[in-house]
Write a protein that holds these residues in place. Structure first.
Motif, mmCIF file in Angstrom:
data_model
loop_
_atom_site.group_PDB
_atom_site.id
_atom_site.type_symbol
_atom_site.label_atom_id
_atom_site.label_comp_id
_atom_site.label_asym_id
_atom_site.label_seq_id
_atom_site.Cartn_x
_atom_site.Cartn_y
_atom_site.Cartn_z
ATOM 1 N N LEU A 1 93.852 56.378 60.621
ATOM 2 C CA LEU A 1 94.861 57.279 61.344
ATOM 3 C C LEU A 1 95.696 58.151 60.606
ATOM 4 C CD1 LEU A 1 96.748 54.210 63.362
ATOM 5 C CD2 LEU A 1 95.388 56.274 64.337
ATOM 6 N N SER A 2 95.846 57.744 59.261
ATOM 7 C CA SER A 2 96.298 58.762 58.151
ATOM 8 C C SER A 2 95.339 60.088 58.051
ATOM 9 C CB SER A 2 96.835 58.017 56.915
ATOM 10 O OG SER A 2 97.766 57.248 57.029
ATOM 11 N N ARG A 3 94.145 59.785 58.129
ATOM 12 C CA ARG A 3 93.414 60.842 57.836
ATOM 13 C C ARG A 3 93.296 61.542 59.314
ATOM 14 N NH1 ARG A 3 88.326 61.150 55.420
ATOM 15 N NH2 ARG A 3 88.997 60.282 53.518
ATOM 16 N N CYS A 4 93.179 60.940 60.306
ATOM 17 C CA CYS A 4 93.413 61.667 61.766
ATOM 18 C C CYS A 4 94.553 62.621 61.795
ATOM 19 C CB CYS A 4 93.259 60.574 62.875
ATOM 20 S SG CYS A 4 91.767 59.739 62.948
ATOM 21 N N VAL A 5 95.869 62.055 61.381
ATOM 22 C CA VAL A 5 96.891 62.868 61.460
ATOM 23 C C VAL A 5 96.760 64.161 60.878
ATOM 24 C CG1 VAL A 5 99.358 62.919 60.732
ATOM 25 C CG2 VAL A 5 98.662 61.084 61.985
ATOM 26 N N ALA A 6 96.410 63.990 59.402
ATOM 27 C CA ALA A 6 96.325 65.083 58.442
ATOM 28 C C ALA A 6 95.292 66.164 59.019
ATOM 29 C CB ALA A 6 95.954 64.762 56.938
ATOM 30 N N ALA A 7 94.144 65.753 59.445
ATOM 31 C CA ALA A 7 93.168 66.744 59.955
ATOM 32 C C ALA A 7 93.649 67.226 61.313
ATOM 33 C CB ALA A 7 91.972 65.934 60.062
ATOM 34 N N ALA A 8 94.161 66.452 62.191
ATOM 35 C CA ALA A 8 94.471 67.251 63.435
ATOM 36 C C ALA A 8 95.745 68.366 63.152
ATOM 37 C CB ALA A 8 95.098 66.180 64.383
ATOM 38 N N ARG A 9 96.646 67.941 62.253
ATOM 39 C CA ARG A 9 97.785 68.535 61.759
ATOM 40 C C ARG A 9 97.422 69.934 61.206
ATOM 41 N NH1 ARG A 9 101.324 65.318 58.989
ATOM 42 N NH2 ARG A 9 102.646 64.939 60.877
ATOM 43 N N GLU A 10 96.445 70.049 60.241
ATOM 44 C CA GLU A 10 95.646 70.928 59.717
ATOM 45 C C GLU A 10 94.876 71.839 60.881
ATOM 46 O OE1 GLU A 10 91.909 71.829 56.661
ATOM 47 O OE2 GLU A 10 93.586 70.188 56.133
ATOM 48 N N ALA A 11 94.311 71.427 61.762
ATOM 49 C CA ALA A 11 93.821 71.949 62.854
ATOM 50 C C ALA A 11 94.415 72.699 63.756
ATOM 51 C CB ALA A 11 92.756 71.231 63.653
ATOM 52 N N GLY A 12 96.085 72.444 63.534
ATOM 53 C CA GLY A 12 96.952 73.129 64.503
ATOM 54 C C GLY A 12 97.672 72.451 65.485
ATOM 55 N N PHE A 13 97.419 71.056 65.604
ATOM 56 C CA PHE A 13 97.749 70.071 66.845
ATOM 57 C C PHE A 13 98.989 69.965 66.519
ATOM 58 C CE2 PHE A 13 93.141 70.079 67.675
ATOM 59 C CZ PHE A 13 93.109 70.238 69.155
ATOM 60 N N ARG A 14 99.902 69.618 67.793
ATOM 61 C CA ARG A 14 101.079 69.355 67.707
ATOM 62 C C ARG A 14 101.496 67.764 67.771
ATOM 63 N NH1 ARG A 14 103.928 74.665 70.426
ATOM 64 N NH2 ARG A 14 103.178 76.069 68.794
ATOM 65 N N SER A 15 100.383 67.063 68.583
ATOM 66 C CA SER A 15 100.581 65.659 68.699
ATOM 67 C C SER A 15 99.255 65.115 68.956
ATOM 68 C CB SER A 15 101.460 65.535 70.043
ATOM 69 O OG SER A 15 100.833 66.154 71.142
ATOM 70 N N LEU A 16 99.327 64.102 69.085
ATOM 71 C CA LEU A 16 98.118 62.904 69.241
ATOM 72 C C LEU A 16 98.452 62.073 70.433
ATOM 73 C CD1 LEU A 16 97.216 61.774 65.659
ATOM 74 C CD2 LEU A 16 95.924 63.388 66.838
ATOM 75 N N VAL A 17 97.164 61.678 71.300
ATOM 76 C CA VAL A 17 97.271 60.581 72.252
ATOM 77 C C VAL A 17 95.991 59.877 71.947
ATOM 78 C CG1 VAL A 17 98.583 62.060 73.941
ATOM 79 C CG2 VAL A 17 96.099 62.164 73.852
ATOM 80 N N LEU A 18 96.415 58.719 72.564
ATOM 81 C CA LEU A 18 95.093 57.682 72.474
ATOM 82 C C LEU A 18 95.195 56.511 73.752
ATOM 83 C CD1 LEU A 18 96.258 54.679 71.481
ATOM 84 C CD2 LEU A 18 96.122 55.962 69.362
ATOM 85 N N MET A 19 94.274 56.122 73.957
ATOM 86 C CA MET A 19 94.377 54.667 74.975
ATOM 87 C C MET A 19 94.034 53.626 74.226
ATOM 88 S SD MET A 19 94.580 53.825 78.100
ATOM 89 C CE MET A 19 94.822 55.433 78.954
ATOM 90 N N ALA A 20 95.025 52.788 74.004
ATOM 91 C CA ALA A 20 94.930 51.573 73.349
ATOM 92 C C ALA A 20 94.512 50.630 74.156
ATOM 93 C CB ALA A 20 96.325 51.253 72.678
ATOM 94 N N THR A 21 93.454 49.740 73.639
ATOM 95 C CA THR A 21 93.337 48.472 74.076
ATOM 96 C C THR A 21 94.431 47.475 73.769
ATOM 97 O OG1 THR A 21 91.516 47.813 72.452
ATOM 98 C CG2 THR A 21 90.814 48.760 74.435
ATOM 99 N N LEU A 22 94.578 46.325 74.183
ATOM 100 C CA LEU A 22 95.479 45.359 73.912
ATOM 101 C C LEU A 22 95.332 45.051 72.345
ATOM 102 C CD1 LEU A 22 96.032 43.007 76.695
ATOM 103 C CD2 LEU A 22 97.253 45.251 76.105
#
Length: 176
Positions: free
Chosen positions: A118-139
């Motif tokens: 998740l930390s890697r995803c946050v850093a990469a998405a932020r670097e790509a210019g995204f302002r937020s993340l969403v997901l569909m969590a299973t329980l």
């Protein structure tokens, strides 16, 4: 343990890990029928994520024990089936990136592997210019996402192709 970008050569190991993870972890949250359905329908590696360079694996002694990533495309989760806009690139200024296909082998849970992905995803998405993340969590994944800082948007039902319905939680995470 090594966290690295996944390659096409990892696809068989990723698929095997996904199935094993569901079979080992889902029974703590779901009955036998739901677990079997999830093992069939939620465990197909999405090679688009691999080709986009947004999917990661953790290896221990050369074996993939955790995987997950993010997407700059419209598809929210694997079990949703094919959609007309799945490959549509998201607008980082107005749309959230998607966290996708997070799985950890049962005997490697609670060791920080999911958090590292998740930390890697946050850093990469932020670097790509995204302002937020969403997901569909299973329980089974909800506790990890909550502890990481994702917030519940809404509870929902996730229908699988064979008629089984799983409980799901749409969650969001600000990057700004």
């Amino acid at each position: 343990m090594a966290l690295r970008e996944a390659t096409r050569a990892d696809v068989p190991a990723i698929g095997a890990l996904m199935r094993r993870s569901v079979l080992e972890v889902f029974p703590r949250f779901h009955d036998e029928r739901a677990t079997a359905s999830a093992a069939r329908h939620l465990t197909v590696p999405d090679t688009v994520l691999i080709d986009d360079g947004t999917y990661y694996v953790h290896e221990v002694d050369g074996e993939v024990v955790a995987c997950g990533g993010w997407s700059r495309r419209d598809k929210l989760y694997t079990g949703s089936g094919p959609g007309a806009s799945d490959d549509r690139p998201l607008d980082p200024a107005t749309e959230p990136a998607r966290v996708r296909a997070m799985f950890v082998r049962g005997d490697f849970t609670r060791r920080g592997l999911g958090r590292a992905i998740l930390s890697r995803c946050v850093a990469a998405a932020r670097e790509a210019g995204f302002r937020s993340l969403v997901l569909m969590a299973t329980l089974p994944g909800e506790p990890l996402y909550r502890s990481f800082g994702f917030r519940e948007v809404r509870r929902t039902l996730v229908p699988l192709p064979d008629g089984v319905v799983l409980e799901g939680v749409e969650m969001g995470y600000p990057l700004t």
